[in-house]
Design a protein around this motif. Structure first.
Motif, PDB file in Angstrom:
ATOM      1  N   ASN A 112      45.143  33.865  18.834  1.00 52.61           N
ATOM      2  CA  ASN A 112      46.189  34.890  18.848  1.00 52.61           C
ATOM      3  C   ASN A 112      47.570  34.295  19.132  1.00 52.61           C
ATOM      4  O   ASN A 112      48.583  34.812  18.659  1.00 52.61           O
ATOM      5  CB  ASN A 112      45.865  35.976  19.870  1.00 52.61           C
ATOM      6  CG  ASN A 112      44.745  36.885  19.398  1.00 52.61           C
ATOM      7  OD1 ASN A 112      44.471  36.989  18.214  1.00 52.61           O
ATOM      8  ND2 ASN A 112      44.085  37.534  20.338  1.00 52.61           N
ATOM      9  N   ASP A 113      47.607  33.198  19.890  1.00 53.97           N
ATOM     10  CA  ASP A 113      48.873  32.524  20.195  1.00 53.97           C
ATOM     11  C   ASP A 113      49.288  31.546  19.092  1.00 53.97           C
ATOM     12  O   ASP A 113      50.287  30.845  19.234  1.00 53.97           O
ATOM     13  CB  ASP A 113      48.771  31.761  21.521  1.00 53.97           C
ATOM     14  CG  ASP A 113      48.631  32.698  22.720  1.00 53.97           C
ATOM     15  OD1 ASP A 113      48.861  33.916  22.561  1.00 53.97           O
ATOM     16  OD2 ASP A 113      48.275  32.207  23.812  1.00 53.97           O
ATOM     17  N   GLY A 114      48.500  31.464  18.030  1.00 53.52           N
ATOM     18  CA  GLY A 114      48.841  30.581  16.912  1.00 53.52           C
ATOM     19  C   GLY A 114      48.495  29.121  17.148  1.00 53.52           C
ATOM     20  O   GLY A 114      48.963  28.243  16.420  1.00 53.52           O
ATOM     21  N   LYS A 115      47.653  28.836  18.132  1.00 54.32           N
ATOM     22  CA  LYS A 115      47.318  27.449  18.453  1.00 54.32           C
ATOM     23  C   LYS A 115      46.044  26.965  17.752  1.00 54.32           C
ATOM     24  O   LYS A 115      45.738  25.785  17.810  1.00 54.32           O
ATOM     25  CB  LYS A 115      47.203  27.271  19.963  1.00 54.32           C
ATOM     26  CG  LYS A 115      48.533  27.501  20.661  1.00 54.32           C
ATOM     27  CD  LYS A 115      48.423  27.366  22.152  1.00 54.32           C
ATOM     28  CE  LYS A 115      49.786  27.636  22.783  1.00 54.32           C
ATOM     29  NZ  LYS A 115      49.711  27.704  24.229  1.00 54.32           N
ATOM     30  N   ILE A 116      45.311  27.899  17.122  1.00 53.78           N
ATOM     31  CA  ILE A 116      44.152  27.536  16.307  1.00 53.78           C
ATOM     32  C   ILE A 116      44.382  28.157  14.935  1.00 53.78           C
ATOM     33  O   ILE A 116      44.631  29.361  14.832  1.00 53.78           O
ATOM     34  CB  ILE A 116      42.823  28.074  16.901  1.00 53.78           C
ATOM     35  CG1 ILE A 116      42.533  27.447  18.259  1.00 53.78           C
ATOM     36  CG2 ILE A 116      41.664  27.794  15.942  1.00 53.78           C
ATOM     37  CD1 ILE A 116      41.249  27.968  18.906  1.00 53.78           C
ATOM     38  N   PRO A 117      44.319  27.359  13.861  1.00 51.86           N
ATOM     39  CA  PRO A 117      44.503  27.918  12.511  1.00 51.86           C
ATOM     40  C   PRO A 117      43.405  28.924  12.160  1.00 51.86           C
ATOM     41  O   PRO A 117      42.279  28.835  12.663  1.00 51.86           O
ATOM     42  CB  PRO A 117      44.426  26.703  11.585  1.00 51.86           C
ATOM     43  CG  PRO A 117      44.271  25.506  12.438  1.00 51.86           C
ATOM     44  CD  PRO A 117      44.086  25.924  13.854  1.00 51.86           C
ATOM     45  N   ALA A 118      43.729  29.866  11.282  1.00 54.76           N
ATOM     46  CA  ALA A 118      42.805  30.949  10.934  1.00 54.76           C
ATOM     47  C   ALA A 118      41.469  30.430  10.414  1.00 54.76           C
ATOM     48  O   ALA A 118      40.410  30.918  10.823  1.00 54.76           O
ATOM     49  CB  ALA A 118      43.450  31.882   9.910  1.00 54.76           C
ATOM     50  N   GLU A 119      41.480  29.472   9.522  1.00 58.36           N
ATOM     51  CA  GLU A 119      40.218  28.966   8.964  1.00 58.36           C
ATOM     52  C   GLU A 119      39.352  28.299  10.033  1.00 58.36           C
ATOM     53  O   GLU A 119      38.141  28.452  10.046  1.00 58.36           O
ATOM     54  CB  GLU A 119      40.472  28.020   7.793  1.00 58.36           C
ATOM     55  CG  GLU A 119      40.803  28.736   6.488  1.00 58.36           C
ATOM     56  CD  GLU A 119      39.741  29.771   6.069  1.00 58.36           C
ATOM     57  OE1 GLU A 119      38.537  29.440   6.069  1.00 58.36           O
ATOM     58  OE2 GLU A 119      40.131  30.904   5.755  1.00 58.36           O
TER      59      GLU A 119
END
Length: 159
Positions: A112-119
């Motif tokens: 949610n914080d953008g620290k792990i890519p969606a895939e």
């Protein structure tokens, strides 16, 4: 040999086959479950379980040169939940371990914080979801999906 290695699991199963025979044929324990080096014996009598534990300790030390782990060898009521093969097992249901739930919450926050890519998160969450499916976790999985922003962009996650 590294712990968790398939070879070590194989040899643990071969070596502990003697324990299986002892518990099933000598002690005649009806409800005995073993996975690699973890095992559970169920019985309604605490006294019987204490007797068997002593006999197993003697057998392991004398025949296999092994000892039970002091902190992990406990006689507890099934109503309190038995920690076995990744779950807290109760009489009619099983739950995920708390540390597993905390870990997935942390990964959801990182996503949610953008620290792990969606895939990457999709792979992580699908793996966790498959594992969690073995427990009574339907509502927990739904709750985590709702907490996760942008999951609608991942087609297989829209359930």
């Amino acid at each position: 040999m590294p712990l968790g290695n398939l070879t070590s699991q194989f040899f643990a199963n071969v070596y502990l086959n003697e324990l299986d025979k002892f518990v099933k044929h000598k002690l005649k324990a009806r409800y005995y479950i073993r996975y690699v080096d973890d095992f559970v014996i169920l019985h309604s009598s605490k006294e019987q379980l204490e007797k068997w534990k002593k006999e197993i300790e003697i057998f392991l030390k004398g025949e296999l040169k092994l000892e039970l782990h002091l902190d992990k060898s406990k006689i507890i009521s099934l109503s309190k939940g038995v920690d076995f093969v990744g779950f807290r097992n109760f009489y009619h249901f099983k739950l995920l371990r708390k540390r597993n739930i905390i870990n997935v919450k942390r990964k959801i926050k990182l996503f949610n914080d953008g620290k792990i890519p969606a895939e990457k998160f999709k792979e992580i969450f699908q793996g966790w979801s498959a594992y969690a499916s073995w427990a009574n976790s339907y509502n927990l999985k739904r709750k985590f999906i709702r907490r996760t922003t942008a999951l609608n962009t991942l087609p297989s996650m829209r359930r």
